[in-house]
Design an enzyme around this catalytic site. Structure first.
Site, PDB file in Angstrom:
ATOM      1  CD  GLU A  86     -59.906 -65.674 -13.920  1.00  0.00           C
ATOM      2  OE1 GLU A  86     -60.751 -66.288 -14.573  1.00  0.00           O
ATOM      3  OE2 GLU A  86     -60.192 -64.795 -13.105  1.00  0.00           O
ATOM      4  CB  CYS A 118     -63.837 -67.340 -16.436  1.00  0.00           C
ATOM      5  SG  CYS A 118     -63.530 -67.239 -14.679  1.00  0.00           S
ATOM      6  CB  THR A 159     -66.605 -71.441  -5.838  1.00  0.00           C
ATOM      7  OG1 THR A 159     -66.106 -70.157  -5.446  1.00  0.00           O
ATOM      8  CG2 THR A 159     -68.017 -71.604  -5.325  1.00  0.00           C
ATOM      9  CB  SER A 208     -69.904 -62.575  -9.223  1.00  0.00           C
ATOM     10  OG  SER A 208     -70.333 -63.623  -8.389  1.00  0.00           O
ATOM     11  CG  HIS A 240     -67.477 -69.638 -16.563  1.00  0.00           C
ATOM     12  ND1 HIS A 240     -66.364 -70.370 -16.216  1.00  0.00           N
ATOM     13  CD2 HIS A 240     -67.645 -68.701 -15.582  1.00  0.00           C
ATOM     14  CE1 HIS A 240     -65.869 -69.895 -15.081  1.00  0.00           C
ATOM     15  NE2 HIS A 240     -66.635 -68.893 -14.678  1.00  0.00           N
ATOM     16  CE  LYS A 249     -77.427 -69.606  -8.332  1.00  0.00           C
ATOM     17  NZ  LYS A 249     -78.625 -69.463  -7.517  1.00  0.00           N
ATOM     18  CG  ASN A 283     -64.175 -71.283 -11.139  1.00  0.00           C
ATOM     19  OD1 ASN A 283     -64.059 -71.543 -12.339  1.00  0.00           O
ATOM     20  ND2 ASN A 283     -64.506 -70.089 -10.694  1.00  0.00           N
ATOM     21  CB  SER A 315     -65.676 -61.640 -13.327  1.00  0.00           C
ATOM     22  OG  SER A 315     -66.505 -62.619 -12.778  1.00  0.00           O
TER      23      SER A 315
HETATM   24  N1  CAA Z   1     -79.010 -77.491   1.335  1.00  0.00           N
HETATM   25  C1  CAA Z   1     -79.224 -77.169   0.040  1.00  0.00           C
HETATM   26  N2  CAA Z   1     -78.986 -75.931  -0.467  1.00  0.00           N
HETATM   27  C2  CAA Z   1     -78.533 -74.985   0.373  1.00  0.00           C
HETATM   28  C3  CAA Z   1     -78.309 -75.252   1.746  1.00  0.00           C
HETATM   29  C4  CAA Z   1     -78.567 -76.568   2.226  1.00  0.00           C
HETATM   30  N3  CAA Z   1     -78.356 -76.899   3.488  1.00  0.00           N
HETATM   31  N4  CAA Z   1     -77.854 -74.112   2.322  1.00  0.00           N
HETATM   32  C5  CAA Z   1     -77.809 -73.162   1.340  1.00  0.00           C
HETATM   33  N5  CAA Z   1     -78.215 -73.694   0.183  1.00  0.00           N
HETATM   34  C6  CAA Z   1     -78.270 -73.049  -1.142  1.00  0.00           C
HETATM   35  C7  CAA Z   1     -78.761 -71.608  -1.088  1.00  0.00           C
HETATM   36  O1  CAA Z   1     -80.178 -71.534  -1.057  1.00  0.00           O
HETATM   37  C8  CAA Z   1     -78.156 -71.055  -2.361  1.00  0.00           C
HETATM   38  O2  CAA Z   1     -78.929 -71.468  -3.479  1.00  0.00           O
HETATM   39  P1  CAA Z   1     -79.501 -70.353  -4.504  1.00  0.00           P
HETATM   40  O3  CAA Z   1     -78.304 -69.592  -5.026  1.00  0.00           O
HETATM   41  O4  CAA Z   1     -80.153 -71.166  -5.549  1.00  0.00           O
HETATM   42  O5  CAA Z   1     -80.399 -69.488  -3.718  1.00  0.00           O
HETATM   43  C9  CAA Z   1     -76.821 -71.798  -2.487  1.00  0.00           C
HETATM   44  O6  CAA Z   1     -76.939 -72.929  -1.601  1.00  0.00           O
HETATM   45  C10 CAA Z   1     -75.636 -70.971  -2.050  1.00  0.00           C
HETATM   46  O7  CAA Z   1     -75.924 -70.419  -0.802  1.00  0.00           O
HETATM   47  P2  CAA Z   1     -75.512 -68.923  -0.443  1.00  0.00           P
HETATM   48  O8  CAA Z   1     -75.955 -68.003  -1.525  1.00  0.00           O
HETATM   49  O9  CAA Z   1     -75.967 -68.635   0.945  1.00  0.00           O
HETATM   50  O10 CAA Z   1     -73.930 -69.108  -0.469  1.00  0.00           O
HETATM   51  P3  CAA Z   1     -72.779 -68.090  -0.163  1.00  0.00           P
HETATM   52  O11 CAA Z   1     -73.269 -66.781   0.317  1.00  0.00           O
HETATM   53  O12 CAA Z   1     -71.840 -68.826   0.715  1.00  0.00           O
HETATM   54  O13 CAA Z   1     -72.102 -67.786  -1.587  1.00  0.00           O
HETATM   55  C11 CAA Z   1     -71.290 -67.924  -3.785  1.00  0.00           C
HETATM   56  C12 CAA Z   1     -72.189 -68.588  -2.742  1.00  0.00           C
HETATM   57  C13 CAA Z   1     -71.787 -66.484  -4.040  1.00  0.00           C
HETATM   58  C14 CAA Z   1     -71.346 -68.700  -5.074  1.00  0.00           C
HETATM   59  C15 CAA Z   1     -69.833 -67.881  -3.239  1.00  0.00           C
HETATM   60  O14 CAA Z   1     -69.352 -69.196  -3.134  1.00  0.00           O
HETATM   61  C16 CAA Z   1     -68.881 -67.056  -4.069  1.00  0.00           C
HETATM   62  O15 CAA Z   1     -68.764 -65.857  -3.867  1.00  0.00           O
HETATM   63  N6  CAA Z   1     -68.152 -67.700  -5.064  1.00  0.00           N
HETATM   64  C17 CAA Z   1     -67.210 -67.019  -5.913  1.00  0.00           C
HETATM   65  C18 CAA Z   1     -67.894 -66.164  -6.963  1.00  0.00           C
HETATM   66  C19 CAA Z   1     -68.563 -66.944  -8.052  1.00  0.00           C
HETATM   67  O16 CAA Z   1     -68.292 -68.093  -8.294  1.00  0.00           O
HETATM   68  N7  CAA Z   1     -69.480 -66.264  -8.755  1.00  0.00           N
HETATM   69  C20 CAA Z   1     -70.153 -66.866  -9.885  1.00  0.00           C
HETATM   70  C21 CAA Z   1     -70.412 -65.877 -10.997  1.00  0.00           C
HETATM   71  S1  CAA Z   1     -68.895 -65.009 -11.453  1.00  0.00           S
HETATM   72  C22 CAA Z   1     -68.094 -66.059 -12.534  1.00  0.00           C
HETATM   73  O17 CAA Z   1     -68.678 -66.940 -13.081  1.00  0.00           O
HETATM   74  C23 CAA Z   1     -66.643 -65.841 -12.782  1.00  0.00           C
HETATM   75  C24 CAA Z   1     -65.856 -66.738 -11.922  1.00  0.00           C
HETATM   76  O18 CAA Z   1     -65.448 -67.824 -12.349  1.00  0.00           O
HETATM   77  C25 CAA Z   1     -65.581 -66.347 -10.533  1.00  0.00           C
END
Ligand code: CAA
Length: 394
Positions: A86, A118, A159, A208, A240, A249, A283, A315
């Site tokens: 991709e 992916c 990521t 996502s 994945h 999750k 990733n 996605s």
């Molecule tokens: N110690 C331990 N854990 C902590 C922490 C700390 N100090 N601070 C935060 N955390 C935890 C949070 O509680 C959260 O856990 P949960 O999800 O279990 O609640 C985790 O860390 C992440 O925290 P946030 O949700 O606040 O993080 P974020 O807003 O910065 O975003 C993300 C995380 C959404 C994955 C972001 O990195 C992102 O957008 N990534 C790209 C999209 C992605 O990977 N999506 C996955 C599904 S889509 C897919 O699979 C296709 C693909 O390849 C993209």
């Protein structure tokens, strides 16, 4: 044997991966942006991400991953190369054609590129199964190669990653027999996408994750409707892994949805061995599921005759769930040492160097440009000339 037909099973005969020259530890990113490191190490389950050198891309990684496969098996039976990505480098020409050339494969080969985020490599694997079923003397080289790139200072930045996985698909495989039953799911959702004019992906992070979990439900339901196995028959699951925590999750969601008990120890036993490569590579989009498989097979546990579940999510979104069983004697065919070497040989870069590499873009004026020599890998992108990419052996 394939129980349905009495003929030998078809599946993955060889599996090899490659990654980049450079690596950025998440400690560097955390120090720069003030994020508590626990969020990266525990919250998303990532410790480091592979960063391509200026002279690396999906073609150089794909060729590096596939070269050992061709060296071991020869090219006589490979009549198809399917490259899934991709993060494509051209809107028309398949990256696989460059790889075909770098590997010196015969002209009597069909080569094509596949895309659906992916999920693409799983489509490639399934299409390869069909081709081998049609002519059992043929092998198909399936390659997944991707560079995951998000905007600097965005939530997705932590990521990122990059890798390629090459699989040889054929009859009577040495590693994993793939079963014919699949659960499928497609839903038009804008959770992650990359318009043609961008080199970084756009993503709605929360959306996502929920789209992925919705797809888990969809594929499991369809897998059951198609007469698939019961959950209790699976010994391990490869998911994945956009970040390794996502597989936890997804698996919890699957257990919950199918009414199974959630046992933390059991979930860790099933998933932890599949995350070891992705946790330090990041990733790799289409390749990530097959890096999870490589990590599982390369692990300590003897998986002979065990059934593994594969859950592929791309996605947009398309997902597929299928099963495979591990072939007796598989350990003799693994590439564990080479995989560890691919990870260990990477050179650690600091945050400033990472940002500079992230900001690099190629000129678009069609002039002649040499690309600085940075990689020590076997293939490199040497130049751009007249809008053409020029590759060379390293
Ligand atoms: N110690 C331990 N854990 C902590 C922490 C700390 N100090 N601070 C935060 N955390 C935890 C949070 O509680 C959260 O856990 P949960 O999800 O279990 O609640 C985790 O860390 C992440 O925290 P946030 O949700 O606040 O993080 P974020 O807003 O910065 O975003 C993300 C995380 C959404 C994955 C972001 O990195 C992102 O957008 N990534 C790209 C999209 C992605 O990977 N999506 C996955 C599904 S889509 C897919 O699979 C296709 C693909 O390849 C993209």
């Amino acid at each position: 044997m394939n129980g349905d037909t009495g003929s030998p099973a078809i599946g993955i005969d060889d599996l090899s991966f490659a990654t980049t020259e450079f690596v950025l530890p998440h400690t560097e990113l955390a120090e720069y942006n003030g994020t508590p490191i626990g969020k990266y190490h525990l919250g998303i389950g990532q410790h480091a991400m592979s960063i391509p050198a200026a002279d690396e891309d999906i073609v150089t990684m794909a060729a590096t991953a596939a070269a050992p496969v061709v060296a071991r098996h020869g090219a006589d039976r490979i009549r198809t190369v399917v490259l899934a990505t991709e993060s494509s480098i051209d809107q028309a020409k398949s990256a696989g054609v460059y790889v075909h050339s770098l590997l010196g494969l015969p002209t009597s080969t069909r080569v094509v590129e596949l895309k659906q985020a992916c999920y693409g490599a799983t489509a490639a694997l399934q299409f390869a199964m069909g081709l081998v079923h049609r002519n059992r003397s043929e092998q198909v080289l399936v390659i997944a190669s991707d560079v995951s790139k998000y905007d600097l200072d965005s939530p997705g930045e932590a990521t990122q990653g990059a890798a390629a996985a090459a699989m040889l698909v054929g009859e009577d495989p040495s590693l994993v027999r793939i079963e014919p039953t699949s659960g499928l799911f497609t839903s038009d959702v804008m959770d992650f996408w990359r318009p043609n004019y961008r080199d970084t992906a756009l993503v709605d992070g929360r959306e996502s994750i929920s789209a992925y979990l919705q797809a888990v439900e969809g594929v499991w339901k369809d897998y059951g409707d198609q007469g698939g196995r019961a959950l209790s028959e699976f010994h391990a699951f490869c998911y994945h892994q956009p970040f390794t925590k996502m597989s936890f999750k997804a698996h919890r969601h699957l257990l919950n949805y199918s009414g199974c008990q959630l046992d933390d120890e059991d979930i860790a036993r099933v998933l932890e061995p599949t995350t070891r490569y992705n946790a330090v590579i990041g990733n790799s989009y289409t390749a990530s599921l097959y890096l999870a498989l490589a990590a599982l097979l390369d692990g300590e546990e003897d998986l002979t005759d065990r059934t593994i579940g594969f859950l592929s999510y791309g996605s947009g979104s398309v997902a597929e769930l299928f099963a495979g069983s591990v072939v007796p004697g598989y350990r003799a065919h693994l590439r564990s040492a080479a995989h560890h070497e691919a990870i260990q040989r990477r050179r650690t870069i600091d945050h400033a160097t990472y940002r500079e590499l992230h900001g690099r873009s190629f000129p678009t004026d069609g002039g002649d440009y040499r690309v600085p020599r940075q990689t020590n890998g076997p293939y490199r992108l040497a130049a751009l000339s007249g809008h053409k990419r020029v590759y060379e052996r390293g």
